[in-house]
Every structure is written in C-alpha cells, then in structure tokens.
Design an enzyme around this catalytic site. Structure first.
Site, PDB file in Angstrom:
ATOM      1  CE  LYS A 158      -3.613  -2.631   2.185  1.00 22.97           C
ATOM      2  NZ  LYS A 158      -4.081  -3.270   3.407  1.00 22.97           N
ATOM      3  CD  GLN A 183      -3.310  -4.859   6.633  1.00 24.32           C
ATOM      4  OE1 GLN A 183      -3.222  -3.906   5.881  1.00 24.32           O
ATOM      5  NE2 GLN A 183      -3.843  -6.008   6.244  1.00 24.32           N
ATOM      6  CG  ASP A 205      -9.928  -1.318   4.144  1.00 26.70           C
ATOM      7  OD1 ASP A 205      -9.734  -1.555   2.944  1.00 26.70           O
ATOM      8  OD2 ASP A 205      -9.253  -1.815   5.063  1.00 26.70           O
TER       9      ASP A 205
END
Ligand code: NAP
Length: 282
Positions: free
Chosen positions: A52, A96, A119
C-alpha cells in the site's frame, strides 16, 4: 478460448489515471494523505502495508504509518483512531487486520470516521452500500466489479455465485453484484452440494481461502471465474482458490493468481483515498 483477465494491467492503468487526478488536486492545494494502523507484527500484514505504501508513493499520495505493539490496549487504539479522525490533513484511515485477539475489530472499525473509512468496513458505509447510496465500497469487491466492467462481462440477468461470506469480500460483493442486476447466490462452509450451485452459474467468485477448491467439473462451459484466494503453500508458492489449469479450459473469462484480484484491490484502495480527498474538500 478463455480470456485471462489482466488485473495487474488494469490496476496499472487505474493507478496512472489516479496519479493525474492527484497532480491536479495538488495544483489546487489539496494533498491526499493516507494513514495506516498496524497492531502487532503479523508478517503477511507487513507485506500488505508495504504494498500500500508503494502504491501511494507511485501515485503521489502522502503515506503515514502507525505501528503499534501487540500489547496495545483497546483504549490506546481507539485514542489513536480518534486523533487521526480529527487530523484534517488525513483523508483516509485503514486499520490492517487481523488484530491481536484481545482487541475488538468491530469496535475499532466503528470508531473510524466513515468519511475517512477508505476500506469501506465502517457500519455506516456497509449500510449505505446495501441501500445503494454513495459510499466507500470495500476494495476487493469494488476491484472485481471494475474488472467485469472493463471486460464488458454482462451481469444483468446473469446467475452469479459467490463462495465465501466474509465481511470483507463475500457480503459486500452481494450488494455490488445485485446493483449490477445479477441474481446472486452465496455459499459458505455449511452449504450443501456446492457443485450443483456453481455448475449453474454464469459468474463464479471463489473467495474462501482453500487452494484449488474450484475444479473444472464444478463449472459450466463459458462461465466467468474470479479467483480471490491467496493461499501460501508450504513451498512458498501462492495459489488461488481455483484449479486454474483445468478450469481455464472451460471458462470464457478467468482471473489468474497472482495478477488478478490482488492488484485491483490496492488500485481501488488508492481510488477510495483520492475520492476521500475530493469529498472532504468539496
Ligand atoms: P474468511 O474470512 O476466512 O472467509 C472464508 C469464507 O469461506 C467463509 O465464509 C467460510 O464459510 C467460507 N468457506 C470456507 N471453507 C469453505 C468450503 N469448504 N466451502 C464453502 N465455503 C467455505 O476469508 P476472506 O478474508 O474472505 O478471504 C478469502 C480468501 O481471499 C483468502 O484466501 C484471502 O487471503 C483472500 N483475499 C484476497 C484478497 C485480494 O485482494 N486478492 C482480499 C481479501 C481476501 P463460513 O462463513 O461458514 O465459515
């Protein structure tokens, strides 16, 4: 003849277009910025956040990493999210997963400001997606839809079967495919006779995390197969959930692993960060 869907190539094209968008935003004084939180030292998570970071660098998105030790408390994690929510220079926040067992992922995702939830896992975005409202769509399902669109694979009136009902892939993908007028069936570990269901499908998405699960005799001639799985074998090789060699002899379209869904997931995350920066500066 099957056509192999080039997720890697499409993702590159999307990133190049996003770079142009970011350059234009910078000319207007808007500098998209992304913050990642990683708790603990899961090796796979470290690889994911490195990828990322790379994508952000390529596109010109500022990247900030918060690496927390595995004994971080829930209160400390929520405090950090609160700080990032309030920081006006940060447009997107990603937590994460997985988190260490003592931390509640749902509480943490709920805490992320839904306007920065790139997300698409905050309950507000999940709800908006199911209502068909503008929102952040979680990146893997979004990437799958982009691939279907790019290759002009029809969805309207088609039978789509998803294997796997996780919150990050299977469930949001139901809404995405429904909004494209597909008739959607979702299978999971308790589903009986999966092969009967998949054999009738025009589009199959395998997202269960079991190497080579989908075999050629489970697929009808001419179907489209999307392989979400990332399975690391003992020899270090990465495989998908689909027996690519045999299944690809029957399909019209199929995604490879690697080079299919994976790069698209990151490209759509970048897309969501740019969207966040634009939305927050309207
Ligand atoms: P997950 O949370 O473990 O969910 C797996 C799902 O598959 C569950 O719904 C489970 O059913 C179902 N399942 C397991 N075994 C099954 C079986 N034998 N038959 C039918 N269904 C079965 O996994 P996930 O996070 O969605 O990830 C799935 C795979 O996609 C993994 O390999 C992951 O690494 C990969 N992935 C890839 C990307 C990408 O960008 N390419 C992104 C995300 C995930 P139950 O609900 O009944 O347990």
């Amino acid at each position: 003849m099957t056509e192999i869907i080039d997720g890697k190539g499409l993702a590159k094209k999307i990133r190049e277009n996003l770079k142009k968008d970011v350059d234009e935003l910078k000319e207007k004084g808007i500098f998209p910025k992304f913050a990642v939180i990683l708790v603990g030292d899961d090796p796979a998570s470290k690889i994911y956040i490195r990828n990322k970071n790379r994508a952000c660098n390529e596109i010109g998105i500022e990247y900030e990493e918060h690496l927390l030790s595995s004994d971080t408390t829930m209160e400390e994690l929520l405090d950090l999210i609160d700080t990032l929510n309030k920081d006006k220079t940060i447009n997107g926040i990603l937590l994460q997963s997985p988190l260490p067992d003592h931390l509640d992922i749902n509480e943490a995702l709920k805490k992320i400001d839904y306007k920065k939830d790139v997300d698409g896992f905050n309950p507000i975005n999940v709800g908006k997606l199911s209502l068909g409202q503008d929102c952040f769509v979680s990146c893997t399902p979004y990437g799958i839809i982009k691939m279907l669109e790019e290759y002009k694979i029809p969805t309207e009136g088609k039978k789509a079967v998803i294997i796997g009902r996780s919150n990050i892939v299977g469930k949001p993908l139901i809404q995405c495919l429904l909004s494209k007028n597909a008739t959607v069936t979702i299978c999971h570990s308790k589903t009986k006779d999966i092969e009967k269901i998949t054999k009738d499908a025009d589009i199959i998405v395998a997202a269960l995390g079991k190497s080579n699960f989908l075999k050629a005799d489970m697929v009808k001639e001419g179907a489209t197969v999307i392989d979400v799985g990332i399975n690391r074998l003992e020899n270090g090789k990465i495989t998908g959930d689909v027996d690519f060699e045999e299944v690809s002899k029957k399909t019209s379209y199929i995604t490879p692993v690697p080079g299919g869904v994976g790069p698209m997931t990151i490209a759509m995350l970048m897309n969501n960060i740019v969207k966040a920066a634009i939305d927050q500066n309207k």
